[in-house]
Scaffold this motif. Structure first.
Motif, PDB file in Angstrom:
ATOM      1  N   ILE A 146      10.872   4.648  62.229  1.00  0.00           N
ATOM      2  CA  ILE A 146      10.085   4.259  60.742  1.00  0.00           C
ATOM      3  C   ILE A 146      10.064   2.809  60.675  1.00  0.00           C
ATOM      4  O   ILE A 146       9.024   2.653  60.061  1.00  0.00           O
ATOM      5  N   GLY A 147      10.843   2.203  61.164  1.00  0.00           N
ATOM      6  CA  GLY A 147      10.761   0.824  61.091  1.00  0.00           C
ATOM      7  C   GLY A 147       9.732   0.241  61.861  1.00  0.00           C
ATOM      8  O   GLY A 147       9.068  -0.847  61.608  1.00  0.00           O
ATOM      9  N   SER A 148       9.295   0.894  62.981  1.00  0.00           N
ATOM     10  CA  SER A 148       8.235   0.452  63.692  1.00  0.00           C
ATOM     11  C   SER A 148       6.792   0.750  63.138  1.00  0.00           C
ATOM     12  O   SER A 148       5.711  -0.049  63.161  1.00  0.00           O
ATOM     13  N   VAL A 149       6.721   1.800  62.351  1.00  0.00           N
ATOM     14  CA  VAL A 149       5.736   2.167  61.797  1.00  0.00           C
ATOM     15  C   VAL A 149       5.468   1.084  60.573  1.00  0.00           C
ATOM     16  O   VAL A 149       4.224   0.602  60.524  1.00  0.00           O
ATOM     17  N   TYR A 150       6.380   0.730  59.710  1.00  0.00           N
ATOM     18  CA  TYR A 150       6.314  -0.277  58.859  1.00  0.00           C
ATOM     19  C   TYR A 150       5.891  -1.606  59.435  1.00  0.00           C
ATOM     20  O   TYR A 150       5.187  -2.380  58.774  1.00  0.00           O
ATOM     21  N   ALA A 151       6.467  -1.797  60.628  1.00  0.00           N
ATOM     22  CA  ALA A 151       6.067  -3.257  61.422  1.00  0.00           C
ATOM     23  C   ALA A 151       4.586  -3.473  61.565  1.00  0.00           C
ATOM     24  O   ALA A 151       3.978  -4.222  61.222  1.00  0.00           O
ATOM     25  N   LEU A 152       4.187  -2.057  62.369  1.00  0.00           N
ATOM     26  CA  LEU A 152       2.957  -2.247  62.634  1.00  0.00           C
ATOM     27  C   LEU A 152       1.707  -2.388  61.275  1.00  0.00           C
ATOM     28  O   LEU A 152       0.852  -2.875  61.329  1.00  0.00           O
ATOM     29  N   GLY A 153       2.325  -1.746  60.241  1.00  0.00           N
ATOM     30  CA  GLY A 153       1.558  -1.695  59.304  1.00  0.00           C
ATOM     31  C   GLY A 153       1.838  -3.087  58.381  1.00  0.00           C
ATOM     32  O   GLY A 153       0.571  -3.810  57.985  1.00  0.00           O
ATOM     33  N   ALA A 154       2.817  -3.591  58.359  1.00  0.00           N
ATOM     34  CA  ALA A 154       3.029  -4.935  57.644  1.00  0.00           C
ATOM     35  C   ALA A 154       2.414  -6.106  58.258  1.00  0.00           C
ATOM     36  O   ALA A 154       1.898  -7.196  57.709  1.00  0.00           O
ATOM     37  N   VAL A 155       2.287  -6.155  59.732  1.00  0.00           N
ATOM     38  CA  VAL A 155       1.464  -7.019  60.272  1.00  0.00           C
ATOM     39  C   VAL A 155       0.345  -7.140  59.697  1.00  0.00           C
ATOM     40  O   VAL A 155      -0.395  -8.400  59.487  1.00  0.00           O
ATOM     41  N   GLY A 156      -0.562  -6.031  59.764  1.00  0.00           N
ATOM     42  CA  GLY A 156      -1.801  -6.162  59.097  1.00  0.00           C
ATOM     43  C   GLY A 156      -1.957  -6.690  57.764  1.00  0.00           C
ATOM     44  O   GLY A 156      -2.504  -7.644  57.303  1.00  0.00           O
ATOM     45  N   ILE A 157      -1.091  -6.113  56.788  1.00  0.00           N
ATOM     46  CA  ILE A 157      -1.245  -6.628  55.425  1.00  0.00           C
ATOM     47  C   ILE A 157      -0.732  -8.311  55.488  1.00  0.00           C
ATOM     48  O   ILE A 157      -1.393  -8.986  54.911  1.00  0.00           O
ATOM     49  N   SER A 158       0.139  -8.731  56.309  1.00  0.00           N
ATOM     50  CA  SER A 158       0.670 -10.126  56.309  1.00  0.00           C
ATOM     51  C   SER A 158      -0.640 -11.012  56.800  1.00  0.00           C
ATOM     52  O   SER A 158      -0.755 -12.192  56.190  1.00  0.00           O
ATOM     53  N   MET A 159      -1.287 -10.507  57.783  1.00  0.00           N
ATOM     54  CA  MET A 159      -2.446 -11.294  58.221  1.00  0.00           C
ATOM     55  C   MET A 159      -3.529 -11.252  57.147  1.00  0.00           C
ATOM     56  O   MET A 159      -4.058 -12.271  57.290  1.00  0.00           O
ATOM     57  N   ILE A 160      -3.870 -10.049  56.639  1.00  0.00           N
ATOM     58  CA  ILE A 160      -4.883 -10.110  55.701  1.00  0.00           C
ATOM     59  C   ILE A 160      -4.553 -11.052  54.461  1.00  0.00           C
ATOM     60  O   ILE A 160      -5.626 -11.772  54.091  1.00  0.00           O
ATOM     61  N   PHE A 161      -3.356 -10.903  54.168  1.00  0.00           N
ATOM     62  CA  PHE A 161      -2.920 -11.561  53.020  1.00  0.00           C
ATOM     63  C   PHE A 161      -2.989 -13.315  53.327  1.00  0.00           C
ATOM     64  O   PHE A 161      -3.167 -14.197  52.538  1.00  0.00           O
ATOM     65  N   GLY A 162      -2.560 -13.625  54.710  1.00  0.00           N
ATOM     66  CA  GLY A 162      -2.410 -14.901  54.994  1.00  0.00           C
ATOM     67  C   GLY A 162      -3.979 -15.689  55.402  1.00  0.00           C
ATOM     68  O   GLY A 162      -4.329 -16.738  54.919  1.00  0.00           O
ATOM     69  N   ILE A 163      -4.739 -14.776  55.842  1.00  0.00           N
ATOM     70  CA  ILE A 163      -6.065 -15.091  56.010  1.00  0.00           C
ATOM     71  C   ILE A 163      -7.298 -15.127  54.961  1.00  0.00           C
ATOM     72  O   ILE A 163      -7.900 -15.838  54.441  1.00  0.00           O
ATOM     73  N   LEU A 164      -7.235 -13.809  54.494  1.00  0.00           N
ATOM     74  CA  LEU A 164      -8.110 -13.549  53.337  1.00  0.00           C
ATOM     75  C   LEU A 164      -7.432 -13.740  51.988  1.00  0.00           C
ATOM     76  O   LEU A 164      -8.174 -13.605  50.858  1.00  0.00           O
ATOM     77  N   ARG A 165      -6.204 -14.038  51.849  1.00  0.00           N
ATOM     78  CA  ARG A 165      -5.525 -14.334  50.662  1.00  0.00           C
ATOM     79  C   ARG A 165      -5.612 -13.205  49.421  1.00  0.00           C
ATOM     80  O   ARG A 165      -5.588 -13.642  48.514  1.00  0.00           O
ATOM     81  N   PHE A 166      -5.528 -11.979  49.963  1.00  0.00           N
ATOM     82  CA  PHE A 166      -5.038 -10.987  49.030  1.00  0.00           C
ATOM     83  C   PHE A 166      -4.349  -9.980  49.554  1.00  0.00           C
ATOM     84  O   PHE A 166      -4.371  -9.698  50.762  1.00  0.00           O
ATOM     85  N   ALA A 167      -4.005  -9.137  48.556  1.00  0.00           N
ATOM     86  CA  ALA A 167      -2.831  -8.137  48.941  1.00  0.00           C
ATOM     87  C   ALA A 167      -3.841  -6.782  48.962  1.00  0.00           C
ATOM     88  O   ALA A 167      -4.394  -6.588  47.926  1.00  0.00           O
ATOM     89  N   HIS A 168      -3.903  -6.367  50.225  1.00  0.00           N
ATOM     90  CA  HIS A 168      -4.646  -5.328  50.615  1.00  0.00           C
ATOM     91  C   HIS A 168      -4.329  -3.972  50.007  1.00  0.00           C
ATOM     92  O   HIS A 168      -3.525  -3.482  50.792  1.00  0.00           O
ATOM     93  N   PHE A 169      -4.623  -3.609  49.081  1.00  0.00           N
ATOM     94  CA  PHE A 169      -3.919  -2.078  48.806  1.00  0.00           C
ATOM     95  C   PHE A 169      -4.600  -1.096  49.367  1.00  0.00           C
ATOM     96  O   PHE A 169      -4.105   0.195  49.176  1.00  0.00           O
ATOM     97  N   ALA A 170      -5.655  -1.216  49.933  1.00  0.00           N
ATOM     98  CA  ALA A 170      -6.063  -0.103  50.772  1.00  0.00           C
ATOM     99  C   ALA A 170      -5.528   0.274  52.120  1.00  0.00           C
ATOM    100  O   ALA A 170      -6.129   0.929  52.866  1.00  0.00           O
ATOM    101  N   HIS A 171      -4.740  -0.740  52.490  1.00  0.00           N
ATOM    102  CA  HIS A 171      -3.983  -0.880  53.961  1.00  0.00           C
ATOM    103  C   HIS A 171      -3.497   0.518  54.277  1.00  0.00           C
ATOM    104  O   HIS A 171      -3.546   1.190  55.347  1.00  0.00           O
ATOM    105  N   GLY A 172      -2.808   1.115  53.231  1.00  0.00           N
ATOM    106  CA  GLY A 172      -2.335   2.506  53.606  1.00  0.00           C
ATOM    107  C   GLY A 172      -3.194   3.566  53.950  1.00  0.00           C
ATOM    108  O   GLY A 172      -2.999   4.412  54.750  1.00  0.00           O
TER     109      GLY A 172
END
Lengths: 325, 297, 239
Positions: free
Chosen positions: B15-41
């Protein structure tokens, strides 16, 4: 549909619309005045609903209760509990970028859902609470009770509206809008931004709790499905955005108007071909999602825009957004 | 001890792997587009159902069909960015957050419209026997695959971000968008790549969850909170930190329900999902920039 | 000699009232031109406007024969203009090497390795720091990384916004010496400076701006000798 049936259908829409109007007013205090993004409306709504239900129901072996208080006390309790919860969330998050408040509020809502489902000694779990009284339930019953409740709901809406208007025009409200529109200069003017934000969030959450309480008394039955984040949170956001964030009248118009639209789509989608009727609720959800996007893109000021336009620092603000991070 | 490893540690890593894969996207979007992407899930859910649809036509292991899910998720993410998010970029980012909130709803209702709201089980050719090591360790093959796939992705991503032109541009934009513009970097291309990577990894993560249990429209939404927690834990704009954060959250969740003291679970398993949230809140109070010194947005 | 950059009657701002009005000047190839003026005179706005980061209300900007007013920043880089902002001018989490590399992306030079060697010859301090994140360097070294990054696409014109802001006097002289070296490689420099006296000593041409308008122009020596300029900006004494 016969005429009386139609009349009471309208009454039911107005009751639910009134509860949503209340949620919109509460959200307007947080977002419209304070610029705080609350993504956990459903959580505060649910806390209020359960608090009021538990405070007013008779003794039951299935759940916490037996206080048998009058409905008004239940609603006050609902407001206090939701407000305290809002205070805890706000204390942690208001100094951070609004995205964090959104995450924390959504997290709180999810946890509350877990608590409600799991702590059945208090909430009777997924089976829910039954026999929640209506205000003045001992005097009226049947369909006329709906009329009494309609008056009750809108009386509460009126009270909250007056309070919200007072807040809006008070020095407190002006400071708040100054903070929302230009944090830097408000800070320079010596406003304690954090304190103002926490207060705003708490007041909004308390009213959301009251709205939750009213819905519990309206349906007389309460189960965890009432805390569904989709319906309560999303719909309220769409309503406030469409009605006009920053304007209390806009909030009420948005709440009532979108609820009517929502109810009408129910009639409409039920006429779809049979294979689509089973999916009608998803189609309606999709429409709400698209409506929110439309409002965000083309109609950001809403039906009734904020009357004293905020000191426009938008461009500098977005420029600052880019630079400060 | 063996029970601990078999029933807690390995599932926690999966389950950690699943979170890791999802969190990478969230972190990158947060970093580059500067917003918390609530539709990522829900983007995850869309990707999962893309595989599901392909599995109905092509009868091979769903893992081999992952590209279909990735493609669907990428198309949806780029579409949504183009139509909904991009016009809002000039406004304060909170409008984009609200928009993504609505997009989550749109994704979910689309999935429900096309595939219904019931659980869908992947037909992967019967139950596979677990791997047995030294007669004691029994590990689900899928869990091993998830961990290995995530490790490969982490290495590939690291090389992409540190060696390639696009990867370096992405880090530059994440570091300082104004300077990136002054340097003449193609910001929109960076944004596109952010969505492509975020959406593909989300689809893969969703697929693993769906194969482990089942696919349902709330699959991604239910994972959103731990993924946010992992992204914050790792530090916004630090993809490798987000990966580590994913594993930490996964371990914390699973291990919190182990009976460390006596026979009782430390925290009732029904409150497992609250653990991520509590970690997130604690972190926001104590160290909002995350464990690995990310940016504080 | 025809101008490399020609600014004529430029009025620009950030959406509100104009910050600069009717500003005109020319920059000839291979020269160091300095824009001087008191705080709030709109010096940085001129640079930002040339670099398409503000809204042009009227006037013309011509670079190398092409009209660039109101264009796009990324096109400017491909045309051969690089800019170094005043603060936050390095990618802090990227290594020095990566910072330099990023500088080539918008307009790749013919020979990346040769260009990099050329830049590193100018800034030998950076050789030892290539693998270090730029955010860990000292202020002066960061400035070198920033200028180096801007040079990596081999621009014809470099815009520098107060390259010596916040630096110690020793570093200030080094940076000014470096600018003379950079000019020797054939590049043209247009910069905004606070340290007027020192800047005028290395400048071929200087333009003084007051309240967003042209006030005086001339060679460095002329302005150093000019009574008005001296009284207003250079003060009586040494600083």
């Amino acid at each position: 549909m016969e005429l009386t049936g139609l009349f009471f259908y309208l009454v039911s829409i107005l009751i639910a619309g009134g509860i949503y109007a209340l949620l919109c007013l509460a959200l307007n205090i947080q977002w419209g005045m304070g610029g705080l993004f609350n993504a956990g409306i459903a959580g505060f709504f649910a806390v209020g609903a359960y608090a009021s239900a538990i405070l007013t129901t008779d003794v039951s072996a299935k759940h916490l209760g037996g206080f048998g208080l009058p409905v008004a006390f239940g609603l006050i309790g609902a407001g206090i509990l939701a407000g305290v919860l809002g205070w805890a969330v706000a204390r942690i998050c208001v100094r951070l970028k609004s995205d964090y408040l959104a995450m924390a509020s959504i997290g709180i809502a999810e946890i509350l859902r877990l608590v409600i489902v799991n702590e059945s000694w208090a909430t009777n779990g997924s089976l829910g609470l039954a026999g929640i009284p209506r205000p003045f339930g001992e005097f009226v019953s049947g369909r006329s009770a709906d009329l009494v409740f309609l008056a009750y709901v809108w009386a509460v809406v009126l009270i909250v509206y007056v309070v919200a208007m007072r807040l809006y025009d008070s020095p407190w409200g002006r400071s708040l809008r100054a903070i929302r529109d230009n944090e830097v200069s408000a800070d320079a003017a010596g406003k304690n931004i954090e304190k103002f934000r926490v207060q705003t969030f708490v007041i909004g959450c308390a009213f959301m709790g009251v709205a939750g309480g009213l819905s519990a008394h309206y349906f007389r039955f309460l189960s965890p499905s009432a805390t569904d984040p989709l319906l309560v949170t999303f719909l309220t956001w769409v309503m406030l955005m469409a009605g006009g964030s920053g304007n209390n009248r806009g909030a009420i118009v948005g709440g009532l108007g979108i609820w009517m639209l929502w109810s009408v789509t129910e009639i409409f989608v039920n006429r779809l071909p049979p294979e689509w009727v089973t999916r009608s609720s998803y189609i309606r959800m999709l429409l709400v999602g698209l409506l929110l996007q439309f409002v965000l893109q083309k109609f950001r000021a809403g039906i009734i825009p904020e009357k004293s336009p905020p000191i426009r620092f938008r461009e500098q603000e977005s420029a600052r957004d880019g630079r400060a991070r | 001890m063996i029970e601990f490893i078999n029933f807690y540690l390995f599932p926690a890593l999966a389950i950690g792997s699943v979170y890791a894969l999802g969190a990478v996207g969230i972190s990158m979007i947060f970093g580059i587009l500067r917003f918390a992407h609530f539709a990522h899930g829900d983007l995850m859910t869309v990707g999962t159902y893309g595989v599901f649809a392909a599995a109905g036509v092509i009868a091979v292991s769903p893992l081999l069909l992952a590209p279909f899910g990735m493609a669907l998720a990428i198309v949806m993410a780029l579409l949504v960015d183009r139509v909904f998010y991009q016009p809002l970029r000039k406004l304060p980012t909170i409008y984009t957050v609200i928009s993504s909130f609505g997009v989550a709803l749109i994704f979910r209702s689309l999935v429900q419209m096309f595939w219904g709201s019931q659980n869908q089980v992947f037909n992967s050719g019967g139950v596979r026997p677990p791997l047995v090591l030294f007669d004691t360790f029994r590990i689900s093959v899928l869990h091993v695959q998830a961990v290995l796939a995530t490790a490969c992705i982490a290495v590939a991503l690291h090389f992409f971000l540190s060696r390639t032109r696009t990867g370096r541009s992405m880090r530059a934009v994440s570091d300082d968008p104004e300077l990136a513009e002054v340097s003449g970097l193609d910001t929109e291309k960076v944004v596109r790549w952010t969505w492509i990577i975020g959406a593909s990894l989300a689809a893969i993560a969703g697929l693993f969850v769906a194969m482990d249990t089942s696919a349902h429209p709330n699959l991604g939404w239910n994972l959103l909170m731990p993924m946010f927690a992992a992204a914050i834990l790792g530090g916004i704009g630090k993809p490798m930190g987000a990966m580590a954060g994913g594993y930490i959250i996964g371990l914390a969740e699973e291990l919190s329900s182990y009976h460390w003291i006596g026979d009782q679970a430390l925290i009732s398993p029904s409150y497992k999902t609250a653990v991520a949230f509590i970690i997130m809140i604690a972190l926001l109070i104590v160290r909002p920039q995350g464990l690995f010194k990310g940016r504080l947005l | 000699m025809s101008a490399l950059l020609s600014v004529r009657g430029l009025t620009a701002g950030y959406g509100g009232p104009p910050i600069i009005e009717e500003v005109s000047f020319n920059v000839a190839p291979h020269e160091i031109a300095v824009i001087l003026g008191p705080n709030g005179a709109g010096k940085s706005t001129v640079l930002k406007t040339i670099f398409a980061l503000t809204t042009v209300l009227s006037g013309a900007i011509e670079f190398d024969g092409a009209d660039i007013a109101g264009g796009k920043t990324s096109t400017l880089v491909t045309l051969g203009v690089s800019a170094v902002p005043q603060s936050r001018n390095v990618f802090r989490n990227l290594t020095v090497e990566e910072n330099l590399d990023v500088g080539t992306y918008a307009a790749p030079p013919a020979d990346k390795v040769a260009t990099r060697e050329k830049v590193l010859d100018l800034f030998p301090d950076l050789r030892a720091k290539l693998r270090q994140p730029a955010g860990e360097l000292s202020g002066g070294q960061r400035q070198m990384v920033a200028i180096g990054r801007a040079m990596m696409c081999e621009p014809k014109l470099i815009l520098l916004d107060e390259p010596t802001a916040g630096l110690s006097p020793a570093y200030l002289e080094r940076i000014f010496d470096l600018l003379l070296d950079i000019r020797k490689t054939g590049m043209t420099i247009l910069m905004v400076e606070q340290n007027a006296r020192q800047a005028l000593q290395i400048a071929d041409k200087a333009h003084v701006l007051v309240n967003g308008r042209n006030f005086a122009s001339g060679t460095g020596k002329e302005l150093l000798a000019d009574e008005d300029v001296r009284r207003s900006f250079l003060g009586g004494g040494g600083e």
